[in-house]
Scaffold this motif. Structure first.
Motif, PDB file in Angstrom:
ATOM      1  N   MET A   1       0.941  -1.363  -0.006  1.00  0.00           N
ATOM      2  CA  MET A   1       0.045   0.126  -0.070  1.00  0.00           C
ATOM      3  C   MET A   1       0.981   1.214  -0.167  1.00  0.00           C
ATOM      4  SD  MET A   1      -2.456   1.580   2.861  1.00  0.00           S
ATOM      5  CE  MET A   1      -3.686   0.110   3.011  1.00  0.00           C
ATOM      6  N   ASP A   2       0.467   2.221  -0.869  1.00  0.00           N
ATOM      7  CA  ASP A   2       1.359   3.542  -0.855  1.00  0.00           C
ATOM      8  C   ASP A   2       0.425   4.585  -0.153  1.00  0.00           C
ATOM      9  OD1 ASP A   2       2.606   5.550  -1.283  1.00  0.00           O
ATOM     10  OD2 ASP A   2       2.224   5.591  -3.629  1.00  0.00           O
ATOM     11  N   ILE A   3       0.456   5.092   0.730  1.00  0.00           N
ATOM     12  CA  ILE A   3      -0.176   6.033   1.704  1.00  0.00           C
ATOM     13  C   ILE A   3       0.402   7.419   1.206  1.00  0.00           C
ATOM     14  CG2 ILE A   3      -0.553   7.163   3.828  1.00  0.00           C
ATOM     15  CD1 ILE A   3       0.023   4.558   5.023  1.00  0.00           C
ATOM     16  N   ARG A   4      -0.362   7.937   0.205  1.00  0.00           N
ATOM     17  CA  ARG A   4      -0.295   9.449  -0.289  1.00  0.00           C
ATOM     18  C   ARG A   4      -0.694  10.449   0.685  1.00  0.00           C
ATOM     19  NH1 ARG A   4      -0.303   8.810  -5.840  1.00  0.00           N
ATOM     20  NH2 ARG A   4       0.845   6.711  -6.003  1.00  0.00           N
ATOM     21  N   LYS A   5      -1.741  10.444   1.306  1.00  0.00           N
ATOM     22  CA  LYS A   5      -2.094  11.584   2.448  1.00  0.00           C
ATOM     23  C   LYS A   5      -2.869  11.013   3.547  1.00  0.00           C
ATOM     24  CE  LYS A   5      -2.709  15.858   3.725  1.00  0.00           C
ATOM     25  NZ  LYS A   5      -1.613  16.483   4.267  1.00  0.00           N
ATOM     26  N   LEU A   6      -2.604  11.352   4.711  1.00  0.00           N
ATOM     27  CA  LEU A   6      -3.365  10.935   5.840  1.00  0.00           C
ATOM     28  C   LEU A   6      -3.445  12.129   6.964  1.00  0.00           C
ATOM     29  CD1 LEU A   6      -2.801   7.858   7.881  1.00  0.00           C
ATOM     30  CD2 LEU A   6      -3.136   9.874   9.196  1.00  0.00           C
ATOM     31  N   SER A   7      -4.812  12.055   7.213  1.00  0.00           N
ATOM     32  CA  SER A   7      -5.023  13.215   8.244  1.00  0.00           C
ATOM     33  C   SER A   7      -5.864  12.831   9.423  1.00  0.00           C
ATOM     34  CB  SER A   7      -5.556  14.519   7.591  1.00  0.00           C
ATOM     35  OG  SER A   7      -5.837  15.569   8.258  1.00  0.00           O
ATOM     36  N   LEU A   8      -5.758  13.266  10.538  1.00  0.00           N
ATOM     37  CA  LEU A   8      -6.493  12.873  11.654  1.00  0.00           C
ATOM     38  C   LEU A   8      -7.050  13.994  12.692  1.00  0.00           C
ATOM     39  CD1 LEU A   8      -7.445  10.431  13.267  1.00  0.00           C
ATOM     40  CD2 LEU A   8      -5.651  10.367  14.663  1.00  0.00           C
ATOM     41  N   HIS A   9      -8.065  13.916  12.791  1.00  0.00           N
ATOM     42  CA  HIS A   9      -8.855  15.100  13.728  1.00  0.00           C
ATOM     43  C   HIS A   9      -9.684  14.611  14.664  1.00  0.00           C
ATOM     44  CE1 HIS A   9      -8.132  17.261   9.992  1.00  0.00           C
ATOM     45  NE2 HIS A   9      -7.979  18.481  10.736  1.00  0.00           N
ATOM     46  N   LYS A  10      -9.222  14.875  16.183  1.00  0.00           N
ATOM     47  CA  LYS A  10     -10.439  14.484  17.185  1.00  0.00           C
ATOM     48  C   LYS A  10     -11.492  15.336  17.421  1.00  0.00           C
ATOM     49  CE  LYS A  10      -9.822  13.763  22.119  1.00  0.00           C
ATOM     50  NZ  LYS A  10      -9.163  14.025  23.425  1.00  0.00           N
ATOM     51  N   ILE A  11     -12.536  14.456  17.396  1.00  0.00           N
ATOM     52  CA  ILE A  11     -13.822  15.149  17.530  1.00  0.00           C
ATOM     53  C   ILE A  11     -14.338  14.876  19.141  1.00  0.00           C
ATOM     54  CG2 ILE A  11     -16.273  15.321  16.545  1.00  0.00           C
ATOM     55  CD1 ILE A  11     -13.938  15.751  14.494  1.00  0.00           C
ATOM     56  N   ASP A  12     -14.635  16.076  19.661  1.00  0.00           N
ATOM     57  CA  ASP A  12     -15.200  16.074  21.033  1.00  0.00           C
ATOM     58  C   ASP A  12     -16.398  16.745  21.061  1.00  0.00           C
ATOM     59  OD1 ASP A  12     -15.442  16.167  23.826  1.00  0.00           O
ATOM     60  OD2 ASP A  12     -13.647  16.167  24.122  1.00  0.00           O
ATOM     61  N   ILE A  13     -17.696  16.095  21.060  1.00  0.00           N
ATOM     62  CA  ILE A  13     -18.786  16.803  21.186  1.00  0.00           C
ATOM     63  C   ILE A  13     -19.219  17.461  22.359  1.00  0.00           C
ATOM     64  CG2 ILE A  13     -19.827  15.442  19.531  1.00  0.00           C
ATOM     65  CD1 ILE A  13     -21.572  13.955  21.464  1.00  0.00           C
ATOM     66  N   THR A  14     -18.456  16.977  23.530  1.00  0.00           N
ATOM     67  CA  THR A  14     -18.721  17.487  24.927  1.00  0.00           C
ATOM     68  C   THR A  14     -18.217  18.810  25.178  1.00  0.00           C
ATOM     69  OG1 THR A  14     -16.829  16.432  25.805  1.00  0.00           O
ATOM     70  CG2 THR A  14     -18.830  15.187  26.093  1.00  0.00           C
ATOM     71  N   LYS A  15     -16.784  19.037  24.189  1.00  0.00           N
ATOM     72  CA  LYS A  15     -16.252  20.255  24.483  1.00  0.00           C
ATOM     73  C   LYS A  15     -16.511  21.176  23.198  1.00  0.00           C
ATOM     74  CE  LYS A  15     -12.219  18.470  27.148  1.00  0.00           C
ATOM     75  NZ  LYS A  15     -10.893  18.195  26.944  1.00  0.00           N
ATOM     76  N   ASN A  16     -17.162  20.477  22.284  1.00  0.00           N
ATOM     77  CA  ASN A  16     -17.700  21.280  20.894  1.00  0.00           C
ATOM     78  C   ASN A  16     -16.471  21.715  20.290  1.00  0.00           C
ATOM     79  OD1 ASN A  16     -19.495  21.956  19.058  1.00  0.00           O
ATOM     80  ND2 ASN A  16     -19.621  24.061  19.617  1.00  0.00           N
ATOM     81  N   THR A  17     -15.222  20.753  20.184  1.00  0.00           N
ATOM     82  CA  THR A  17     -14.142  21.027  19.031  1.00  0.00           C
ATOM     83  C   THR A  17     -13.652  19.804  18.429  1.00  0.00           C
ATOM     84  OG1 THR A  17     -12.644  19.742  21.188  1.00  0.00           O
ATOM     85  CG2 THR A  17     -13.326  22.283  21.341  1.00  0.00           C
ATOM     86  N   ALA A  18     -13.073  20.384  17.585  1.00  0.00           N
ATOM     87  CA  ALA A  18     -12.448  19.390  16.201  1.00  0.00           C
ATOM     88  C   ALA A  18     -11.072  19.892  16.295  1.00  0.00           C
ATOM     89  CB  ALA A  18     -13.139  19.474  14.966  1.00  0.00           C
ATOM     90  N   TYR A  33      -1.021   0.236  11.328  1.00  0.00           N
ATOM     91  CA  TYR A  33      -2.285   0.680  11.721  1.00  0.00           C
ATOM     92  C   TYR A  33      -3.230   0.600  10.397  1.00  0.00           C
ATOM     93  CZ  TYR A  33      -6.123   3.160  13.379  1.00  0.00           C
ATOM     94  OH  TYR A  33      -7.448   3.721  13.568  1.00  0.00           O
ATOM     95  N   VAL A  34      -2.705   1.717   9.579  1.00  0.00           N
ATOM     96  CA  VAL A  34      -3.617   1.965   8.501  1.00  0.00           C
ATOM     97  C   VAL A  34      -3.919   0.609   7.471  1.00  0.00           C
ATOM     98  CG1 VAL A  34      -3.600   3.349   6.228  1.00  0.00           C
ATOM     99  CG2 VAL A  34      -2.843   4.260   8.201  1.00  0.00           C
ATOM    100  N   ASN A  35      -2.650  -0.092   7.197  1.00  0.00           N
ATOM    101  CA  ASN A  35      -2.680  -1.498   6.492  1.00  0.00           C
ATOM    102  C   ASN A  35      -3.917  -2.300   7.125  1.00  0.00           C
ATOM    103  OD1 ASN A  35      -1.126  -2.066   4.043  1.00  0.00           O
ATOM    104  ND2 ASN A  35       0.552  -1.426   5.488  1.00  0.00           N
TER     105      ASN A  35
END
Length: 336
Positions: A1-18, A33-35
């Motif tokens: 597998m060739d990973i070109r782009k990976l982006s991760l955002h934590k979603i927290d509805i209690t704090k209303n933040t991303a 992990y991705v594989n």
């Protein structure tokens, strides 16, 4: 597998933040992990096909930027994360209004562009993301859970445009509100087609193995009757794999193999909301007892195997049916 782009955002509805989580995609642990994540999604038999709604919707428009790794891509993906946060906050509020004891699963939004076996694909998924205590510094850190990975996933094959979703809960806020997709097959069509095709497989063994056919078919109807959402793997396991045949030579494994092939060959999804009205078309069973006398089974019968019993005594063959209601109706026929 060739990973070109990976982006991760934590979603927290209690704090209303991303918020963006920095990840080094060159680390072996991330690649592993991705594989595993992609393999889990691709290998899952429980998917549903979708298409984008007409027009330039937000997530749809962001995918071209993701694939091209546009200079503005991080800002665009953050907007996607904020969009999911907004939809989850609204969905959470709706659940509370209905007094449902269900919560939106905590997790992070993962965007991934990768090439696998020469095919370019985009994966967007909600993954489990935990807080843990660093053993050396005793500081709280955030990390991806390597054992419990995927809550919801969106997989796009860029060569064909085919879209697959995997979501055990079939959450409308995910596929409709956030991703802005339309289901390729309706719930009505999925219910009718799947039940019809599975029933056809069973009917092929009706004559030779009628008792097994009757019990399994009744269990199949009961499965559709008792659930709101259909999960193909769960159905196969509950109705067929766990079944103990009456006839020694009942070909259970052969039947299971035929049924497992049905979604691809007959074109129905493996996850959908069950349409109860479409069950009624196929639930009735008629058993001939003698000329002009039939036993009709008009719906799912709980514990059918222990209610109807064939009996042979003194050269006579008859059917014994456990029925208080029937007894009260016909007790005048008792021989004095």
């Amino acid at each position: 597998m060739d990973i070109r782009k990976l982006s991760l955002h934590k979603i927290d509805i209690t704090k209303n933040t991303a918020e963006k989580i920095e990840i080094d995609i060159k680390k072996e642990t991330i690649i592993e992990y991705v594989n595993n994540l992609v393999d889990e999604i691709l290998d899952s038999p429980n998917k549903r096909m979708y298409r984008f709604k007409n027009g330039e919707t937000q997530v749809k428009s962001s995918l071209d930027k993701l694939v091209k790794d546009d200079v503005e891509v991080e800002k665009i993906l953050l907007h996607n994360a904020e969009r999911l946060l907004e939809k989850e906050v609204h969905a959470h509020a709706q659940l509370k209004l209905k007094n449902l004891s269900v919560n939106i699963q905590k997790g992070s939004l993962l965007h991934l562009h990768f090439v696998q076996e020469g095919i370019s694909k985009v994966l967007i998924c909600k993954v489990e993301h935990d807080e843990y205590l660093n053993e050396l510094s005793f500081d709280k850190n955030n990390g991806l859970n390597t054992k419990k990975k995927v809550f919801k996933s969106f997989l796009l094959f860029l060569d064909t445009g085919h879209i697959y979703l995997n979501d055990k809960n079939n959450s409308k806020y995910w596929w409709d509100d956030f991703l802005e997709l339309n289901q390729l097959n309706t719930d009505d069509k999925n219910t009718e087609t799947s039940l019809h095709e599975i029933d056809k497989v069973l009917t092929a063994y009706k004559t030779k193995y009628y008792a097994d056919y009757l019990i399994v078919r009744n269990a199949l109807i009961g499965h559709y009757r008792s659930r709101e959402d259909f999960n193909f793997t769960t159905m196969v396991d509950d109705v067929f794999t766990k079944y103990t045949p009456i006839s020694i030579d009942f070909p259970k494994d052969k039947i299971i193999n035929r049924i497992v092939a049905l979604p691809d060959s007959k074109g129905f999804d493996t996850q959908f909301t069950i349409s109860k009205k479409d069950i009624n078309k196929r639930i009735k069973t008629h058993i001939k007892l003698s000329n002009n006398l039939y036993l009709n089974i008009n719906d799912y019968v709980e514990d059918l195997k222990n209610i109807i019993e064939p009996v042979e005594e003194h050269g006579a063959k008859y059917i014994k049916i456990l029925s208080t209601e029937g007894y009260e109706t016909l007790k005048a026929l008792l021989k004095k």
